[in-house]
Write a protein that holds these residues in place. Sequence first.
Motif, PDB file in Angstrom:
ATOM      1  N   ALA A 126       5.293 -12.145   0.582  1.00  0.00           N
ATOM      2  CA  ALA A 126       4.105 -12.726   0.902  1.00  0.00           C
ATOM      3  C   ALA A 126       3.900 -12.970   2.545  1.00  0.00           C
ATOM      4  O   ALA A 126       4.756 -13.098   3.142  1.00  0.00           O
ATOM      5  N   ILE A 127       2.787 -12.515   2.702  1.00  0.00           N
ATOM      6  CA  ILE A 127       2.134 -12.857   4.089  1.00  0.00           C
ATOM      7  C   ILE A 127       0.844 -13.419   3.965  1.00  0.00           C
ATOM      8  O   ILE A 127       0.268 -13.802   3.045  1.00  0.00           O
ATOM      9  N   SER A 128       0.182 -13.642   5.266  1.00  0.00           N
ATOM     10  CA  SER A 128      -0.980 -14.274   5.488  1.00  0.00           C
ATOM     11  C   SER A 128      -2.190 -13.574   5.114  1.00  0.00           C
ATOM     12  O   SER A 128      -3.315 -13.963   4.970  1.00  0.00           O
ATOM     13  N   SER A 129      -2.283 -12.254   5.270  1.00  0.00           N
ATOM     14  CA  SER A 129      -3.331 -11.459   4.945  1.00  0.00           C
ATOM     15  C   SER A 129      -3.204 -10.870   3.460  1.00  0.00           C
ATOM     16  O   SER A 129      -1.970 -10.618   3.086  1.00  0.00           O
ATOM     17  N   LEU A 130      -4.441 -10.386   2.968  1.00  0.00           N
ATOM     18  CA  LEU A 130      -4.595  -9.859   1.740  1.00  0.00           C
ATOM     19  C   LEU A 130      -3.994  -8.266   2.048  1.00  0.00           C
ATOM     20  O   LEU A 130      -4.736  -7.631   2.676  1.00  0.00           O
ATOM     21  N   ILE A 131      -3.006  -7.901   0.931  1.00  0.00           N
ATOM     22  CA  ILE A 131      -2.459  -6.686   0.880  1.00  0.00           C
ATOM     23  C   ILE A 131      -3.356  -5.841   0.258  1.00  0.00           C
ATOM     24  O   ILE A 131      -3.735  -6.104  -0.760  1.00  0.00           O
ATOM     25  N   THR A 132      -3.798  -4.648   0.662  1.00  0.00           N
ATOM     26  CA  THR A 132      -4.745  -3.782  -0.018  1.00  0.00           C
ATOM     27  C   THR A 132      -4.116  -2.463  -0.461  1.00  0.00           C
ATOM     28  O   THR A 132      -4.808  -1.746  -1.230  1.00  0.00           O
ATOM     29  N   SER A 133      -2.898  -2.032   0.189  1.00  0.00           N
ATOM     30  CA  SER A 133      -2.315  -0.876  -0.120  1.00  0.00           C
ATOM     31  C   SER A 133      -0.885  -0.933   0.256  1.00  0.00           C
ATOM     32  O   SER A 133      -0.345  -1.703   1.259  1.00  0.00           O
ATOM     33  N   VAL A 134       0.137  -0.126  -0.487  1.00  0.00           N
ATOM     34  CA  VAL A 134       1.432  -0.169  -0.307  1.00  0.00           C
ATOM     35  C   VAL A 134       1.946   1.336  -0.342  1.00  0.00           C
ATOM     36  O   VAL A 134       1.450   1.905  -1.112  1.00  0.00           O
ATOM     37  N   THR A 135       2.731   1.622   0.395  1.00  0.00           N
ATOM     38  CA  THR A 135       3.515   3.022   0.359  1.00  0.00           C
ATOM     39  C   THR A 135       4.907   3.158   0.956  1.00  0.00           C
ATOM     40  O   THR A 135       5.438   1.830   1.738  1.00  0.00           O
ATOM     41  N   PHE A 136       5.580   3.978   0.743  1.00  0.00           N
ATOM     42  CA  PHE A 136       6.826   4.133   1.231  1.00  0.00           C
ATOM     43  C   PHE A 136       7.033   5.668   2.074  1.00  0.00           C
ATOM     44  O   PHE A 136       6.281   6.661   1.878  1.00  0.00           O
ATOM     45  N   SER A 137       7.814   5.461   3.189  1.00  0.00           N
ATOM     46  CA  SER A 137       8.250   6.755   3.720  1.00  0.00           C
ATOM     47  C   SER A 137       9.324   7.665   2.841  1.00  0.00           C
ATOM     48  O   SER A 137       9.942   6.704   2.101  1.00  0.00           O
ATOM     49  N   LEU A 138       9.538   8.657   3.359  1.00  0.00           N
ATOM     50  CA  LEU A 138      10.778   9.225   2.665  1.00  0.00           C
ATOM     51  C   LEU A 138      11.908   8.783   2.861  1.00  0.00           C
ATOM     52  O   LEU A 138      12.872   8.811   1.798  1.00  0.00           O
ATOM     53  N   ASN A 139      12.041   7.945   4.103  1.00  0.00           N
ATOM     54  CA  ASN A 139      13.482   7.293   4.279  1.00  0.00           C
ATOM     55  C   ASN A 139      13.521   6.121   3.507  1.00  0.00           C
ATOM     56  O   ASN A 139      14.553   5.338   3.685  1.00  0.00           O
ATOM     57  N   GLY A 140      12.531   5.488   2.990  1.00  0.00           N
ATOM     58  CA  GLY A 140      12.445   4.385   2.144  1.00  0.00           C
ATOM     59  C   GLY A 140      11.711   2.943   2.770  1.00  0.00           C
ATOM     60  O   GLY A 140      11.852   1.987   2.213  1.00  0.00           O
ATOM     61  N   THR A 141      11.215   3.320   4.221  1.00  0.00           N
ATOM     62  CA  THR A 141      10.550   2.218   4.752  1.00  0.00           C
ATOM     63  C   THR A 141       9.439   1.967   3.973  1.00  0.00           C
ATOM     64  O   THR A 141       8.841   2.591   3.612  1.00  0.00           O
ATOM     65  N   MET A 142       9.148   0.530   3.655  1.00  0.00           N
ATOM     66  CA  MET A 142       7.785   0.208   2.894  1.00  0.00           C
ATOM     67  C   MET A 142       6.975  -0.174   4.363  1.00  0.00           C
ATOM     68  O   MET A 142       7.052  -0.987   4.946  1.00  0.00           O
ATOM     69  N   ALA A 143       5.548   0.240   3.958  1.00  0.00           N
ATOM     70  CA  ALA A 143       4.513  -0.026   4.663  1.00  0.00           C
ATOM     71  C   ALA A 143       3.407  -0.602   3.840  1.00  0.00           C
ATOM     72  O   ALA A 143       3.134  -0.307   2.608  1.00  0.00           O
ATOM     73  N   GLY A 144       2.751  -1.813   4.156  1.00  0.00           N
ATOM     74  CA  GLY A 144       1.583  -2.546   3.691  1.00  0.00           C
ATOM     75  C   GLY A 144       0.524  -2.599   4.510  1.00  0.00           C
ATOM     76  O   GLY A 144       0.557  -3.152   5.499  1.00  0.00           O
ATOM     77  N   GLY A 145      -0.669  -2.173   4.065  1.00  0.00           N
ATOM     78  CA  GLY A 145      -1.945  -2.420   4.735  1.00  0.00           C
ATOM     79  C   GLY A 145      -2.610  -3.610   4.504  1.00  0.00           C
ATOM     80  O   GLY A 145      -2.653  -3.945   3.097  1.00  0.00           O
ATOM     81  N   THR A 146      -3.474  -4.158   5.208  1.00  0.00           N
ATOM     82  CA  THR A 146      -4.061  -5.531   4.859  1.00  0.00           C
ATOM     83  C   THR A 146      -5.553  -5.343   5.169  1.00  0.00           C
ATOM     84  O   THR A 146      -6.034  -4.430   5.728  1.00  0.00           O
ATOM     85  N   SER A 147      -6.449  -6.313   4.516  1.00  0.00           N
ATOM     86  CA  SER A 147      -7.679  -6.352   4.817  1.00  0.00           C
ATOM     87  C   SER A 147      -8.114  -6.813   6.187  1.00  0.00           C
ATOM     88  O   SER A 147      -9.066  -6.480   6.488  1.00  0.00           O
TER      89      SER A 147
END
Length: 176
Positions: A110-131
């Motif tokens: 959980a973070i303080s912003s609304l997560i609107t999308s999530v994805t993974f890189s080929l090496n497994g790092t996760m990214a989440g974009g916020t509103s």
Amino acid sequence: AIRTPVAQVPLGSANSVTAAGAIQSPALMYSHNGHMLAVLTTKGTVELWNVADPANPKRLRQLPTITTGLVNSFAFSPQGALATDDEDGAIQLWTAANPTNLQPFGQPIAISSLITSVTFSLNGTMAGGTSAGTIFLWDLHVNDAIKRICAAAGGNLTPRNWHHYIPQLPYRAPCR
């Protein structure tokens, strides 16, 4: 050109089927091995389908709700894990070792912003974009996590602390 599908499947349970007999889906994604299809329904839920035999797809299950928010997006990691993000601003990781019985892995992130999308890189790092227009990156590699945990614990991660923070895994002394 391919014009005829091998199967046409009305996705969804009886209470989410439209008059035409199919769910309108804002998102679809195959698992890393192509045997599972995840479907984000317009009701904010994720359904999983076994599509190993494309001519005979089978509904596996709907993921349970972890928080009170509806799912915004989801992604499969190259290692086979599934991440879902919801309107409550939480990301939940799911183990995908047994596709018919995916289980939450750990607590929601959980973070303080609304997560609107999530994805993974080929090496497994996760990214989440916020509103708010911020992108967060999470290093989910076990060995990197062990190094960070050991540094924070001063090189001494006791069995008690291990079981407090990582109760789903048996203790093993990681700091050497």
